[in-house]
Design a protein around this motif. Sequence first.
Motif, PDB file in Angstrom:
ATOM      1  N   SER A   1       3.561  -2.787  -1.424  1.00 20.03           N
ATOM      2  CA  SER A   1       4.786  -3.298  -1.974  1.00 20.03           C
ATOM      3  C   SER A   1       6.403  -2.301  -1.875  1.00 20.03           C
ATOM      4  CB  SER A   1       4.533  -2.677  -3.046  1.00 20.03           C
ATOM      5  OG  SER A   1       4.127  -1.000  -3.353  1.00 20.03           O
TER       6      SER A   1
ATOM      7  N   GLN B   1       6.960  -4.659   1.485  1.00 19.05           N
ATOM      8  CA  GLN B   1       7.741  -6.198   1.183  1.00 19.05           C
ATOM      9  C   GLN B   1       9.797  -5.374   0.596  1.00 19.05           C
ATOM     10  OE1 GLN B   1       6.014  -6.438  -2.602  1.00 19.05           O
ATOM     11  NE2 GLN B   1       3.961  -7.947  -1.347  1.00 19.05           N
ATOM     12  N   GLU B   2       9.511  -4.532   0.046  1.00 16.72           N
ATOM     13  CA  GLU B   2      11.490  -3.689  -0.244  1.00 16.72           C
ATOM     14  C   GLU B   2      11.684  -3.123   1.086  1.00 16.72           C
ATOM     15  OE1 GLU B   2      12.928   0.630  -1.978  1.00 16.72           O
ATOM     16  OE2 GLU B   2      11.119   0.050  -2.193  1.00 16.72           O
TER      17      GLU B   2
ATOM     18  N   GLY C   1      12.470  -7.269   2.995  1.00 14.16           N
ATOM     19  CA  GLY C   1      12.788  -7.961   1.847  1.00 14.16           C
ATOM     20  C   GLY C   1      12.164  -9.401   2.166  1.00 14.16           C
TER      21      GLY C   1
ATOM     22  N   GLN D   1      15.118  -9.459  -7.047  1.00 17.64           N
ATOM     23  CA  GLN D   1      14.609  -8.188  -6.274  1.00 17.64           C
ATOM     24  C   GLN D   1      14.643  -8.635  -4.623  1.00 17.64           C
ATOM     25  OE1 GLN D   1      10.638  -7.317  -6.887  1.00 17.64           O
ATOM     26  NE2 GLN D   1      11.024  -8.743  -8.700  1.00 17.64           N
TER      27      GLN D   1
ATOM     28  N   TRP E   1      14.920 -11.039  -2.685  1.00 14.25           N
ATOM     29  CA  TRP E   1      14.115 -12.103  -1.438  1.00 14.25           C
ATOM     30  C   TRP E   1      14.091 -12.913  -1.488  1.00 14.25           C
ATOM     31  CZ3 TRP E   1       8.649 -10.566  -5.137  1.00 14.25           C
ATOM     32  CH2 TRP E   1       9.187  -9.199  -5.171  1.00 14.25           C
TER      33      TRP E   1
END
Length: 556
Positions: A244, A247-248, A251, A283, A285
Motif C-alpha cells: 500500500s 502504491q502511494e 502512484g 487517489q 492513479w
Amino acid sequence: MSYLVLARKWRPRRFEDIVGQSHITRVLRNAVSAGRIAHAYLFTGVRGVGKTTAARILAKALNCEKGPTPEPCDQCNACSEIANGSAIDVYEIDGASNRGIDEVRQIIENVKYQPAKSRFKIYIIDEVHQVTKDAFNALLKTLEEPPSFVKFILATTEPHRLPETILSRCQRFDFRRIMVREIVQRLSEISKQEGLQITEGALLLLAREAEGSMRDAQSLLEQVLSYAAPGAGAGNAGAMIDESLLQEILGVAERKVLYDLSNAVLQGDAKRCVELVADVVVQGWDIPRLSRELVEHFRNLLVVRLTQDSPSSSFSRLLDLPDQEVGELKVQATELSADTLLDYFRFMARGDEEVARSAYPRFSLETVLVRLATLPKAAPIAEIVERLEKMERRLSGGAGHNRPRPGGEERAAAEKAEPEGQPPESGSAENGTEEVWRKFVAFVMKEKKILGSHLEQVHPLEMPPGPLKIGVGERYHFTYLQDPENMALLKELARRFFSQEVAVAITSLGARKPELKNGGQGGGDPPKAESDSGGDIVKETLRIFGGSVRGIKRET
C-alpha cells in the motif's frame, strides 16, 4: 567517491550474474572456452535486459590477463579498466550520436592498427539501429572481414531497422524480457544489501511495473530507497515498505482494484464498477494504465480457465505471476465458461483502445465497464443457431408464395426417403413438382448447406427430365447462383440427384409485392410479425453490438 545509482552499482560483473539470460551466457562462455569467437555479435532485446552489460563482460573475458577465459578475474588491470570504462582498447560508441559516415570512416581507419596493450581491440556500438544507411554500407566490408584482433559487438532494441547485409554478418543473440519472479529475487538481494525493509508483495509490484526490464526495476527500487532512507522525513527512517505504501509512492493502482473491478463485472454490478473507478480517480492513479492492466487481467482469467486441468508447471510459462495470485485467478474463473471470458477480453481490449484515444479516459473506462457488467453470459453456439432458426421460421411464417422452410425432422425424412442417385418419380401435377423440388433442396442441403440455403429462397419454374429452370426474386440469391463455381456445383448435384445430365438456367423474376396471408383479399391489416418491434433476440443483438433497425423486409 560520487554516488552511484543502483543500476550501475549492482551491474553484473560476470556471466553468471546476468539474470534471465542463461541461454545467451552459456553460448558465450562455451565460445570463449572453445576459442570459437566470432568477429561480430549482435545483441537485441528491450531496454534494461543486459545487452550492454553482456558486451562488457564479453570484452573482459577476451582481454583478461588470465584469458581468454569464460570467468574473467575482475581484478587485473584489463578487467578493472573495462569495468570503469577507461580501457583504451575497448571503444563504447553511441550509435545515436555517432551515426554518420564520417564517424564510421574513422572506425574503418583505426581498425587496421594493433591494440595498444590488450589482446583484442573491441568496438561496442550501442543503439546501432540509429546509424545511417550510408554509414552501414561503408562498414560492410570491415564488418565482414576485420583484422583478427578486432571484435565488433552491436546492441540494439530495434533489430528490424538494421539492413539484412548487417544482420547476415553477425551472430545474433536475442535477449528476452526478464520474468517477474527473477526480478523479485534480484531486487530482494539488493534490498538486503542496502538495508531496505520491503515486503515481498511490494517487490512483486515493483517487478511488475518494470515490465521485464531489470534496469527499470532497480530505478524504481532506488526511488523507494530514497523514501525510506534516514533523513527522508520524520518517522520514515527504516520504515517497512509494504504494498500500500509503495502504491502511494509510485502512484499506481493496487492489484486489489483489478479483482474488485472484475468481480463487479462478473456479478453484473455496473454501479459498483463506476464507484470503483471514482475511487481510483480520487487517489490519482493513471486511468489508461488501469485499463491496460484490466485487459491483462481478463487475459489471465481466460488462460487460467483454459489450463485449469493442466499441471502447475504450465502456469509459470503462460502466467508470470506468483502462486498466490494464480490461485485467486482460479477462484474467479471457476464459474465462467471460456466463451464468456473471451467476450470479456475482446470487449475490454477494444475498450482500452477507446480509453487510450479519448480526451476523457475516465468516462470511456466507465462506459466500457458498464457495458461489460451488462453483457449477457455467452450461450453455446448450438443454442444460438437453434434460436436463430426458430426466429427465421417465425419471420418467414407470413403469407406469400414461398413455402416455409421444412423443419429438421422433415428434412431428415426427405433425405432418408430419397437417397443419392435415385431419380424421383415424375408427375405433371404442381404438387408433384413441389415435392420433387423439396427433395432436391434437401439433398443439396446435405451436400452443400450454403448452396441449399439459397435454393430454399428461390422457386422451380421447370423440372427434369427437361432443363432445370430456377426463378430468383432477390438479387443477392441471383448473384450467388450465377457465380460460375456455384453454378458448376449446382449442375453436378443435379446430375447426381436426377441420374442424368441436367441443364440449369437461372431466371430473375424481379421484385414482387408482398401478399396478405388471406391471399390479398379482405380488409384489415396483415398480422404483425414479431420482428415489427425487433423481437427479443434482435433487440439484444442491437444492444450488444450497437446499431439500429433501418427497416424490416418481408420475403414473399
